[in-house]
Design a protein around this motif. Structure first.
Motif, short mmCIF file in Angstrom:
data_model
loop_
_atom_site.label_atom_id
_atom_site.label_comp_id
_atom_site.label_asym_id
_atom_site.label_seq_id
_atom_site.Cartn_x
_atom_site.Cartn_y
_atom_site.Cartn_z
N ALA A 276 0.80 -1.23 0.00
CA ALA A 276 0.00 0.00 0.00
C ALA A 276 0.83 1.27 0.00
O ALA A 276 0.42 2.29 -0.56
CB ALA A 276 -0.95 -0.01 1.20
N HIS A 277 2.00 1.26 0.62
CA HIS A 277 2.79 2.51 0.71
C HIS A 277 3.37 2.93 -0.64
O HIS A 277 3.87 4.04 -0.78
CB HIS A 277 3.91 2.36 1.75
CG HIS A 277 5.02 1.44 1.34
ND1 HIS A 277 4.96 0.08 1.55
CD2 HIS A 277 6.20 1.69 0.72
CE1 HIS A 277 6.08 -0.48 1.09
NE2 HIS A 277 6.84 0.48 0.58
N LYS A 278 3.26 2.08 -1.65
CA LYS A 278 3.78 2.40 -2.97
C LYS A 278 2.71 2.99 -3.89
O LYS A 278 3.00 3.32 -5.04
CB LYS A 278 4.38 1.15 -3.61
CG LYS A 278 5.56 0.59 -2.82
CD LYS A 278 6.10 -0.69 -3.44
CE LYS A 278 7.24 -1.27 -2.62
NZ LYS A 278 7.75 -2.55 -3.20
N ILE A 279 1.49 3.11 -3.40
CA ILE A 279 0.39 3.62 -4.22
C ILE A 279 0.49 5.13 -4.35
O ILE A 279 0.78 5.85 -3.40
CB ILE A 279 -0.97 3.23 -3.60
CG1 ILE A 279 -1.14 1.71 -3.56
CG2 ILE A 279 -2.13 3.88 -4.37
CD1 ILE A 279 -1.18 1.04 -4.91
N ASN A 280 0.21 5.63 -5.56
CA ASN A 280 0.19 7.06 -5.85
C ASN A 280 -1.26 7.54 -5.72
O ASN A 280 -2.03 7.48 -6.69
CB ASN A 280 0.73 7.32 -7.25
CG ASN A 280 0.88 8.80 -7.57
OD1 ASN A 280 0.22 9.65 -6.98
ND2 ASN A 280 1.75 9.11 -8.52
N TYR A 281 -1.63 8.00 -4.53
CA TYR A 281 -3.03 8.36 -4.26
C TYR A 281 -3.45 9.64 -4.98
O TYR A 281 -4.60 9.77 -5.41
CB TYR A 281 -3.26 8.48 -2.76
CG TYR A 281 -3.15 7.16 -2.04
CD1 TYR A 281 -4.16 6.22 -2.11
CD2 TYR A 281 -1.99 6.82 -1.34
CE1 TYR A 281 -4.05 4.98 -1.48
CE2 TYR A 281 -1.86 5.59 -0.71
CZ TYR A 281 -2.90 4.68 -0.79
OH TYR A 281 -2.77 3.46 -0.18
N LYS A 282 -2.52 10.56 -5.12
CA LYS A 282 -2.85 11.80 -5.84
C LYS A 282 -3.21 11.50 -7.28
O LYS A 282 -4.19 12.02 -7.83
CB LYS A 282 -1.66 12.76 -5.78
CG LYS A 282 -1.92 14.10 -6.48
CD LYS A 282 -0.72 15.03 -6.36
CE LYS A 282 -1.00 16.35 -7.07
NZ LYS A 282 0.18 17.27 -7.00
N ALA A 283 -2.42 10.64 -7.94
CA ALA A 283 -2.72 10.27 -9.32
C ALA A 283 -4.01 9.46 -9.40
O ALA A 283 -4.79 9.61 -10.36
CB ALA A 283 -1.56 9.47 -9.91
N MET A 284 -4.26 8.60 -8.41
CA MET A 284 -5.51 7.84 -8.39
C MET A 284 -6.72 8.77 -8.38
O MET A 284 -7.71 8.53 -9.08
CB MET A 284 -5.57 6.92 -7.17
CG MET A 284 -4.95 5.56 -7.37
SD MET A 284 -5.34 4.44 -6.00
CE MET A 284 -7.10 4.15 -6.28
#
Length: 310
Positions: A276-284
């Motif tokens: 989970a820490h590798k997810i790009n939430y802003k881009a999502m």
């Protein structure tokens, strides 16, 4: 003055409710892609727990159950890559319906299963890492987070859309698209009432050099108009072919227009490092805003123009 103040408050309320939330995306992925969920292997207690979590969210959002038993549509999936004693496994699609009283329905889908410890022949990890938990944060906790956020967005935006929206969390995708194949063979709404289908699978690892792949652009001429004036703060590439290794293929094979959103492969794909820490939430967030634009624009296109092409 009082009425003006009330109106301004209501406008503010609507705009707040209609925002895509990075925090919600992170909460969902953090719930699904942790070690205690053991990689959400089809047939496991943990994947059943994931299905109950999605079911609870659909109910909380006020979506109508549209499975065969409440929100659930149960089926049997088969492990075929390796020999195991329990090759036949129970699985479920979780289906919620936003009923706008319309003739046609848009389907939004994402699969929620992953590959457990990689022991069923579908891990790409080194031999020494088979047996470690494959958390599947990008594949496909990211898609489920997007599914739930779009369900929240459309169920709480205070707008009655021109089309119904059917939200489906597919089971057993990793074993061979079993959930989506089962749905199109046993649809809980008539297939001829499906306007088009949007699928999310691995939308969490955006790479600005490659951009977001939007697959299926060529499956209906209507998508040309839908994307004509669409802009985003992320790079996206429109691809004509609608086939691919995910659940939109089952709808494509039934000649239903599809769009498949995908941020592409990466070194952790089907490995124990998809965390989970590798997810790009802003881009999502930007990806989901782009999807919402596509959905909203499709509401404006004539049904006559929304035909399937190959």
């Amino acid at each position: 003055m009082k009425n003006l103040f009330l109106s301004l408050c209501l406008v503010g309320f609507v705009s707040v409710q209609a925002q895509i939330s990075e925090q919600n995306l992170e909460k969902t992925i953090s719930y699904l892609a942790v070690d205690k969920m053991q990689g959400r292997q089809t047939g496991s207690k943990q994947v059943h727990k994931a299905s109950k979590f999605i079911e609870k969210q659909f109910k909380k959002l006020g979506l109508a159950p549209k499975g065969e038993q409440g929100y659930r549509q149960s089926f049997t999936a088969k492990v075929s890559r390796v020999k195991v004693n329990d090759s036949l496994r129970k699985a479920d699609n979780i289906i919620g319906f936003l009923d706008n009283g319309a003739e046609k329905t848009i389907v939004v889908g994402a699969h929620y299963d992953h590959i457990g410890h990689g022991e069923l022949g579908n891990s790409r990890d080194d031999k020494d890492n088979i047996g470690k938990i494959h958390n599947g944060a990008d594949d496909n906790a990211s898609g489920v987070a997007g599914l739930l956020e779009l369900a929240r967005y459309y169920s709480q935006n205070q707008v009655k859309e021109k089309y119904n929206i059917l939200f489906i969390a597919f089971g057993a995708e990793e074993l061979g698209l079993f959930g989506s194949k089962y749905f199109v063979e046993h649809p809980t709404i008539p297939l001829n009432t499906i306007h088009w289908m949007l699928n999310m699978d691995m939308i969490g690892r955006y790479n600005p050099e490659n951009g977001l792949a939007v697959i299926g652009y060529g499956t209906s001429p209507a998508f040309v108009d839908i994307f004509k004036d669409v802009h985003s703060d992320i790079k996206f590439n429109l691809s004509k072919d609608g086939r691919g290794g995910s659940d939109q293929t089952s709808f494509y094979d039934k000649k239903i227009p599809v769009l498949f959103f995908h941020t592409g492969g990466h070194p952790d794909y089907h490995k124990h490092g998809d965390d989970a820490h590798k997810i790009n939430y802003k881009a999502m967030k930007s990806i989901l805003e782009l999807e919402a634009k596509a959905i909203d624009n499709s509401m404006k296109v004539s049904q006559m123009d929304f035909v399937w092409t190959n």
